[in-house]
Design a protein around this motif. Sequence first.
Motif, PDB file in Angstrom:
ATOM      1  N   GLY A   1      35.346  32.437 -16.648  1.00  0.00           N
ATOM      2  CA  GLY A   1      35.562  32.097 -18.045  1.00  0.00           C
ATOM      3  C   GLY A   1      35.566  30.610 -18.350  1.00  0.00           C
ATOM      4  N   ALA A   2      35.267  29.764 -17.357  1.00  0.00           N
ATOM      5  CA  ALA A   2      35.258  28.319 -17.595  1.00  0.00           C
ATOM      6  C   ALA A   2      34.063  27.892 -18.449  1.00  0.00           C
ATOM      7  CB  ALA A   2      35.242  27.564 -16.271  1.00  0.00           C
ATOM      8  N   LEU A   3      32.991  28.678 -18.413  1.00  0.00           N
ATOM      9  CA  LEU A   3      31.796  28.351 -19.201  1.00  0.00           C
ATOM     10  C   LEU A   3      31.882  28.997 -20.577  1.00  0.00           C
ATOM     11  CD1 LEU A   3      28.969  28.848 -16.570  1.00  0.00           C
ATOM     12  CD2 LEU A   3      29.572  26.722 -17.691  1.00  0.00           C
ATOM     13  N   GLN A   4      31.314  28.317 -21.561  1.00  0.00           N
ATOM     14  CA  GLN A   4      31.208  28.881 -22.902  1.00  0.00           C
ATOM     15  C   GLN A   4      29.734  29.053 -23.244  1.00  0.00           C
ATOM     16  OE1 GLN A   4      33.415  26.632 -25.774  1.00  0.00           O
ATOM     17  NE2 GLN A   4      35.385  27.334 -24.991  1.00  0.00           N
ATOM     18  N   LEU A   5      29.468  29.985 -24.170  1.00  0.00           N
ATOM     19  CA  LEU A   5      28.102  30.291 -24.578  1.00  0.00           C
ATOM     20  C   LEU A   5      27.942  30.064 -26.073  1.00  0.00           C
ATOM     21  CD1 LEU A   5      27.696  33.729 -22.741  1.00  0.00           C
ATOM     22  CD2 LEU A   5      27.221  31.456 -21.841  1.00  0.00           C
ATOM     23  N   ALA A   6      26.783  29.585 -26.461  1.00  0.00           N
ATOM     24  CA  ALA A   6      26.425  29.463 -27.875  1.00  0.00           C
ATOM     25  C   ALA A   6      24.977  29.926 -28.005  1.00  0.00           C
ATOM     26  CB  ALA A   6      26.578  28.024 -28.356  1.00  0.00           C
ATOM     27  N   ALA A   7      24.777  31.016 -28.733  1.00  0.00           N
ATOM     28  CA  ALA A   7      23.432  31.597 -28.833  1.00  0.00           C
ATOM     29  C   ALA A   7      22.840  31.400 -30.217  1.00  0.00           C
ATOM     30  CB  ALA A   7      23.493  33.080 -28.500  1.00  0.00           C
TER      31      ALA A   7
END
Length: 148
Positions: free
Chosen positions: A101-107
Amino acid sequence: MAEPHSPVSASVPHNPMVLPTPEGSTLEMDPMEYTLRKRLPRKLPKRRNDVYVNMKTDFKAQLARCQKLLDAHREICIHGLGLAINRAINIALQLQTSSQGALQLAANTSTVELIDDLEPEDPDEAGEPLTRTRNNSAIHIKVFYPNP
């Protein structure tokens, strides 16, 4: 004893394609007389942290490449077109899961205009090469470590 079966030739339905011409009229063509050549899509600017996902390369290899890029950069951008949209999403989610969960996503989604070339099968005939424009869906996923 049954006699050997002879193959029955089935009639294939003839569905001509209708293409618009530059003059505004339409052109009816037989798809059996042309070969479809799909051009490569016009790509976004290629940066070191861009990954273009496709369905031909092994999934694990693409995932490993993205992980390697994340080790070198704080963010990467995964691009998927058409059928590869699901694979791009899957890769982004796998990266997020493996980072606990350390990474975030933006699509972001978009529509990409693609051009196909229709080349005549028999070059001796009067048929000339045609082009066809179509639209295809695309996704662009930014995978990044948020600022602490």
